[in-house]
Design an enzyme around this catalytic site. Structure first.
Site, PDB file in Angstrom:
ATOM      1  CG  ASP A  25      -0.305  -0.514   2.446  1.00  0.00           C
ATOM      2  OD1 ASP A  25       0.731   0.086   2.798  1.00  0.00           O
ATOM      3  OD2 ASP A  25      -0.784  -1.481   3.069  1.00  0.00           O
ATOM      4  CE  LYS A  48      -7.793   6.388   1.738  1.00  0.00           C
ATOM      5  NZ  LYS A  48      -7.437   7.392   2.686  1.00  0.00           N
ATOM      6  CG  MET A  99      -4.439   4.329  11.621  1.00  0.00           C
ATOM      7  SD  MET A  99      -5.278   2.735  11.426  1.00  0.00           S
ATOM      8  CE  MET A  99      -4.729   1.871  12.888  1.00  0.00           C
TER       9      MET A  99
HETATM   10  N1  SAH Z   1       2.140  -1.234  10.675  1.00  0.00           N
HETATM   11  C1  SAH Z   1       2.368   0.196  10.802  1.00  0.00           C
HETATM   12  C2  SAH Z   1       1.125   0.931  11.256  1.00  0.00           C
HETATM   13  C3  SAH Z   1      -0.044   0.852  10.304  1.00  0.00           C
HETATM   14  S1  SAH Z   1      -1.454   1.756  10.816  1.00  0.00           S
HETATM   15  C4  SAH Z   1       3.569   0.434  11.732  1.00  0.00           C
HETATM   16  O1  SAH Z   1       4.019  -0.490  12.418  1.00  0.00           O
HETATM   17  O2  SAH Z   1       4.113   1.561  11.722  1.00  0.00           O
HETATM   18  C5  SAH Z   1      -1.236   3.283   9.947  1.00  0.00           C
HETATM   19  C6  SAH Z   1      -0.792   4.362  10.878  1.00  0.00           C
HETATM   20  O3  SAH Z   1       0.583   4.212  11.189  1.00  0.00           O
HETATM   21  C7  SAH Z   1      -0.874   5.762  10.326  1.00  0.00           C
HETATM   22  O4  SAH Z   1      -2.181   6.284  10.412  1.00  0.00           O
HETATM   23  C8  SAH Z   1       0.064   6.499  11.235  1.00  0.00           C
HETATM   24  O5  SAH Z   1      -0.523   6.767  12.487  1.00  0.00           O
HETATM   25  C9  SAH Z   1       1.140   5.468  11.458  1.00  0.00           C
HETATM   26  N2  SAH Z   1       2.322   5.661  10.586  1.00  0.00           N
HETATM   27  C10 SAH Z   1       2.864   4.749   9.764  1.00  0.00           C
HETATM   28  N3  SAH Z   1       3.969   5.232   9.162  1.00  0.00           N
HETATM   29  C11 SAH Z   1       4.137   6.479   9.630  1.00  0.00           C
HETATM   30  C12 SAH Z   1       5.107   7.500   9.416  1.00  0.00           C
HETATM   31  N4  SAH Z   1       6.133   7.328   8.579  1.00  0.00           N
HETATM   32  N5  SAH Z   1       4.964   8.661  10.090  1.00  0.00           N
HETATM   33  C13 SAH Z   1       3.938   8.853  10.946  1.00  0.00           C
HETATM   34  N6  SAH Z   1       2.997   7.931  11.182  1.00  0.00           N
HETATM   35  C14 SAH Z   1       3.092   6.753  10.548  1.00  0.00           C
END
Ligand code: SAH
Length: 257
Positions: free
Chosen positions: A35, A56, A171
């Site tokens: 994604d 998306k 999120m």
């Molecule tokens: N598996 C991912 C999280 C997925 S849920 C992890 O471990 O990081 C998606 C959420 O992750 C986003 O809405 C945001 O809150 C966060 N996120 C993921 N990458 C990010 C980044 N580079 N900077 C800030 N927030 C991030």
């Protein structure tokens, strides 16, 4: 069947934070299902011919999870080596658990390859350690996606407020007013420091800081957008003490507030 699926975490976005194993698997894979969350730099480093976007769609709709599950099995059954590349770590709010169960139920061999989660790295690159001996020895990772005012909300914000530990919300941009409201209702100190870290480790990373009482205003003024991490707790004040010497990302040295 010689096909296999690797559930791989990409880390938060900086290509140098992709693990050595993730890089090798991506390079060797026949197909990479991804994604948008691995971020622009990592995605453009993968030949377009073997990339499939299951994030998306153009119309703003998400690819249904059932499609992704089905596609993983179909590709593996056709003897492909498949990388399912997810932002951060696949098992942290990444639906990796559901995909693992679906693969197992369909007799598809798979391997989990951990990634650097944005839940820890996001605050960290902003100069916020998720734990700190002087302030907190616990941390909770929470999704901000649920509407906290709905009856059946699975998240007990009042109980979280009482832990006194760091809260890291993923999120959590859209519903920031709702859950900060719940925390204030629960009696959390309105002066509790909060940091928002947008696109951590991506080009254009931004950080905005405030308190539990004014962070919604800060979000609106700075136009903070997903993906962003919200970190709430006394540890968030560490940023102010280290920022002048912190060299992570373009915004270092001063807050955007
Ligand atoms: N598996 C991912 C999280 C997925 S849920 C992890 O471990 O990081 C998606 C959420 O992750 C986003 O809405 C945001 O809150 C966060 N996120 C993921 N990458 C990010 C980044 N580079 N900077 C800030 N927030 C991030």
């Amino acid at each position: 069947m010689t096909g296999k699926v690797y559930l791989v975490g990409s880390g938060p976005g900086d290509p140098e934070l992709l693990t050595v194993k993730a890089r090798r698997l991506v390079d060797e894979a026949d197909v990479v299902l991804h994604d948008k969350l691995p971020g622009p730099e990592i995605l453009t480093s993968i030949p377009e011919a073997k990339r499939e976007d299951v994030g998306k769609r153009a119309g703003g709709e998400w690819t249904p999870q059932e499609y992704t599950n089905h596609r993983l099995v179909e590709l593996a059954e056709a003897d492909n080596t498949v990388v399912r590349l997810k932002g951060g770590d696949p098992f942290v709010f990444g639906r990796g658990g559901e995909e693992a169960e679906h693969l197992a139920a369909n007799d598809v061999p798979f391997e989990y390859v951990p990634g650097v989660t944005s839940a820890v790295a996001g605050p960290g690159v902003a100069g916020v350690p998720v734990t700190h001996r002087d302030y907190t020895s616990s941390v909770s990772f929470v999704t901000g996606h649920e509407d906290p005012t709905k009856e059946e909300s699975a998240i007990d914000w009042h109980a979280l407020a009482e832990t006194g530990g760091t809260l890291v919300v993923l999120m959590g941009v859209g519903k920031l007013p709702a859950y900060t409201g719940e925390l204030l209702d629960a009696g959390m100190d309105p002066e509790t420091p909060v940091a928002l870290v947008e696109r951590a480790t991506w080009p254009g990373q931004r950080v905005a800081t405030g308190s539990l009482a004014d962070i919604v205003e800060v979000r609106d003024r700075e136009e903070i957008e997903p993906p962003a991490i919200t970190v709430i707790g006394d540890v968030a004040a560490t940023r102010a003490r280290v920022a002048a010497f912190l060299r992570n990302g373009p915004d270092t040295g001063e807050d955007n507030r």
